[in-house]
Design a protein around this motif. Structure first.
Motif, PDB file in Angstrom:
ATOM      1  N   ALA A  82      66.255  45.165  12.406  1.00  0.00           N
ATOM      2  CA  ALA A  82      65.819  44.265  11.337  1.00  0.00           C
ATOM      3  C   ALA A  82      65.013  45.019  10.279  1.00  0.00           C
ATOM      4  O   ALA A  82      65.126  44.752   9.080  1.00  0.00           O
ATOM      5  CB  ALA A  82      64.998  43.121  11.930  1.00  0.00           C
ATOM      6  N   ARG A  83      64.211  45.968  10.720  1.00  0.00           N
ATOM      7  CA  ARG A  83      63.409  46.752   9.768  1.00  0.00           C
ATOM      8  C   ARG A  83      64.312  47.579   8.850  1.00  0.00           C
ATOM      9  O   ARG A  83      64.109  47.621   7.628  1.00  0.00           O
ATOM     10  CB  ARG A  83      62.463  47.694  10.519  1.00  0.00           C
ATOM     11  CG  ARG A  83      61.365  46.963  11.254  1.00  0.00           C
ATOM     12  CD  ARG A  83      60.517  47.914  12.047  1.00  0.00           C
ATOM     13  NE  ARG A  83      59.562  47.163  12.866  1.00  0.00           N
ATOM     14  CZ  ARG A  83      58.346  47.584  13.162  1.00  0.00           C
ATOM     15  NH1 ARG A  83      57.934  48.752  12.730  1.00  0.00           N
ATOM     16  NH2 ARG A  83      57.557  46.852  13.894  1.00  0.00           N
ATOM     17  N   SER A  86      66.114  45.390   6.341  1.00  0.00           N
ATOM     18  CA  SER A  86      65.268  44.859   5.273  1.00  0.00           C
ATOM     19  C   SER A  86      65.011  45.921   4.197  1.00  0.00           C
ATOM     20  O   SER A  86      64.936  45.601   3.009  1.00  0.00           O
ATOM     21  CB  SER A  86      63.963  44.303   5.842  1.00  0.00           C
ATOM     22  OG  SER A  86      62.990  45.306   5.953  1.00  0.00           O
ATOM     23  N   ARG A  89      68.196  46.009   2.081  1.00  0.00           N
ATOM     24  CA  ARG A  89      68.314  44.861   1.180  1.00  0.00           C
ATOM     25  C   ARG A  89      67.493  45.048  -0.086  1.00  0.00           C
ATOM     26  O   ARG A  89      67.844  44.537  -1.145  1.00  0.00           O
ATOM     27  CB  ARG A  89      67.856  43.585   1.888  1.00  0.00           C
ATOM     28  CG  ARG A  89      68.814  43.109   2.952  1.00  0.00           C
ATOM     29  CD  ARG A  89      68.683  41.601   3.201  1.00  0.00           C
ATOM     30  NE  ARG A  89      69.356  41.225   4.434  1.00  0.00           N
ATOM     31  CZ  ARG A  89      70.669  41.174   4.597  1.00  0.00           C
ATOM     32  NH1 ARG A  89      71.463  41.483   3.572  1.00  0.00           N
ATOM     33  NH2 ARG A  89      71.192  40.834   5.756  1.00  0.00           N
ATOM     34  N   GLY A  90      66.402  45.784   0.050  1.00  0.00           N
ATOM     35  CA  GLY A  90      65.577  46.021  -1.122  1.00  0.00           C
ATOM     36  C   GLY A  90      66.168  47.048  -2.076  1.00  0.00           C
ATOM     37  O   GLY A  90      65.724  47.166  -3.206  1.00  0.00           O
ATOM     38  N   GLN A  97      75.342  43.195   7.140  1.00  0.00           N
ATOM     39  CA  GLN A  97      75.090  43.825   8.430  1.00  0.00           C
ATOM     40  C   GLN A  97      76.334  43.688   9.290  1.00  0.00           C
ATOM     41  O   GLN A  97      76.876  42.602   9.463  1.00  0.00           O
ATOM     42  CB  GLN A  97      73.888  43.188   9.128  1.00  0.00           C
ATOM     43  CG  GLN A  97      73.577  43.910  10.425  1.00  0.00           C
ATOM     44  CD  GLN A  97      72.268  43.503  11.056  1.00  0.00           C
ATOM     45  OE1 GLN A  97      71.600  42.579  10.598  1.00  0.00           O
ATOM     46  NE2 GLN A  97      71.906  44.211  12.115  1.00  0.00           N
ATOM     47  N   THR A 130      60.769  53.480   8.312  1.00  0.00           N
ATOM     48  CA  THR A 130      61.008  52.936   9.657  1.00  0.00           C
ATOM     49  C   THR A 130      61.019  54.017  10.731  1.00  0.00           C
ATOM     50  O   THR A 130      60.945  53.689  11.922  1.00  0.00           O
ATOM     51  CB  THR A 130      62.366  52.219   9.732  1.00  0.00           C
ATOM     52  OG1 THR A 130      63.411  53.184   9.575  1.00  0.00           O
ATOM     53  CG2 THR A 130      62.504  51.178   8.639  1.00  0.00           C
TER      54      THR A 130
END
Length: 431
Positions: A82-83, A86, A89-90, A97, A130
């Motif tokens: 998830a990290r 995200s 997405r930025g 996904q 991450t």
DNA sequence: TCTGGGGTCCTAGGACCC
DNA sequence: TCTGGGGTCCTAGGACCC
């Protein structure tokens, strides 16, 4: 253009994020019950250890290799995934996904940009934010992007990002790529292709279209087209798409022969399926249960049993699905078999808000009460932790020697699991 | 002693319909 | 004795993916 981001040795890298001391140590992550190797670090791959090797064989064959093994820690992997997503997405116009460790990037409106430079920056950013090392392939079709990502991973010279944009690059990439590594070409088709002298992606792309269609059907033809640079494989994301079948199945750490013990497992898998249904706001019309003996033990009697039941009115309540699963189990159970695996599958899945009730048998009051019970269980378990409240049949019992007392035990062996670093504060409390 | 889990799509063939 | 044409739905099995 599309991009494919692929995490490097995902499960291993997740473990390393919180164990930087293991950055250079050969590392494997194991399947449930610490059964076999499902992820390998670069060092382990270099040693020639194949994916899927049983862990006990690994220990036998490489006793002094210094390989560190982890049980699988799905909570950690899901959170790390998830990290990474995200961050993507930025940075990218659109992100789909595709699996826990992969995502496609739709790179529309980026014409004129230096995609290679942009990609390098993206990989750096993901790593920095991450701790996850990722590789990125960029090309005109999904299949070519996949291919590019493998080049990016394999050759350090690409600096984590490989772009296939010119015709010359495409031809070169194809000619150096083993046909069996092409996305969409599995073991079977690879063997067929090699038999007719097709060894590289270039060879495959050079075949006649009609021939490919005849021998390898539409799926083969799509892959063939994608290799030419013609997009024709649509990607469906993981999020928001309702599953058409849901399976929960497990192998047991030890073989089982008592119906009572099988019931606990089957009840748990059924409850898990019911929960997954509710999470995607669906109901199912069919429940299938199956039990299997140990296929590796040729000295023992083998038996695979399965059965199914259709609900006259589709449901997603734990009570109904568990009850149904147990009834099937009782029917297919055979005495005297050593069982090693069981599973539940739910199918005939439709949206929960459009249930077609059975004209004669549907009892709204009964259904309403079961729904409320399930909703209450979900509320409690989401606050207090999974499986805080379960049905009685779901409990794993272990009888004491004298048979008088009963202990409740865990069902899955995970002897070497890392702490849930990123999802439980308690993970950092020593002792 | 010890061997993972969860999905999708496509095709062929049979049943059935008009 | 002669015996059309076109279609849908379902299922099992094969192949692939992660």
């Amino acid at each position: 253009m599309v991009g494919l981001v692929d995490c490097d040795n995902f499960f291993c890298s997740c473990e390393r994020v919180f164990r930087p001391d293991l950055a250079k140590t050969p590392l494997v992550v194991l399947s449930n019950n610490d059964g076999c190797v499902v992820a390998r670090s670069r060092e382990v791959k270099a040693m020639g250890i194949p994916e899927g090797m049983p862990y006990y064989q690994l220990k036998e064959k490489y006793p002094d290799s210094g390989i560190v093994a982890f049980s699988s820690n799905y909570a950690l992997y899901a959170d790390m995934s998830a990290r990474v997503i995200s961050i993507l997405r930025g940075e990218a116009p659109d992100v789909i996904q595709y699996s826990i460790d992969e995502a496609f990037l739709i790179l529309e409106g980026m014409e004129g940009l230096d995609l290679h430079k942009w990609g390098e920056g993206l990989c750096r950013k993901v790593q920095k934010c991450t701790g996850m090392p990722v590789s990125l392939g960029i090309a005109s079709t999904n299949t070519l992007a996949k291919m590019a990502s493998k080049y990016a991973k394999k050759y350090p010279g690409y600096n984590k990002c490989c772009v296939i944009s010119t015709e010359e690059q495409r031809q070169k990439a194809l000619s150096l790529f083993p046909v069996g590594d092409v996305w969409g070409i599995g073991r079977r088709i690879r063997r067929k292709l090699e038999y007719i002298g097709v060894n590289t992606a270039y060879d495959f792309a050079s075949l006649q279209k009609d021939y490919v269609r005849r021998r390898f059907h539409v799926t083969g033809e799509r892959t063939w087209k994608e290799l030419q640079g013609i997009p024709c494989i649509e990607i469906e994301g993981l999020e928001g798409v309702s599953k058409k079948t849901i399976v929960t199945s497990r192998s047991f750490p030890e073989m089982i022969r008592e119906l009572d013990d099988l019931r606990s497992h089957v009840a748990n898998y059924a409850a898990r399926c019911a929960l997954k249904l509710r999470r995607q706001n669906s109901v199912c019309a069919v429940v299938t249960a199956f039990i299997q003996s140990n296929h590796f033990r040729e000295d023992l009697e083998q038996y695979d049993g399965s059965g199914y039941h259709s609900f006259s009115t589709p449901t997603n309540t734990t009570n109904e699905i568990v009850e149904c699963a147990i009834r099937i189990l009782d029917y297919i159970f055979r005495k005297g078999i050593w069982y090693k695996r069981a599973g539940i599958m739910v199918s005939g899945i439709t949206p929960a808000n459009a249930i077609q009730p059975d004209l004669f048998e549907y009892c709204p009051e009964r259904r309403r009460r079961f729904s409320e019970v399930s909703a209450a269980i979900d509320r409690i378990n989401s606050r207090m932790g999974a499986d805080t409240v379960v049905l009685g049949t779901q409990q794993y019992r272990e009888r004491s020697e004298d048979g008088k007392s009963i202990k409740f035990v865990n069902a899955i062996r995970r002897a070497m699991k890392s702490p849930d670093y990123s999802t439980r504060l308690g993970a950092f409390v020593v002792g």
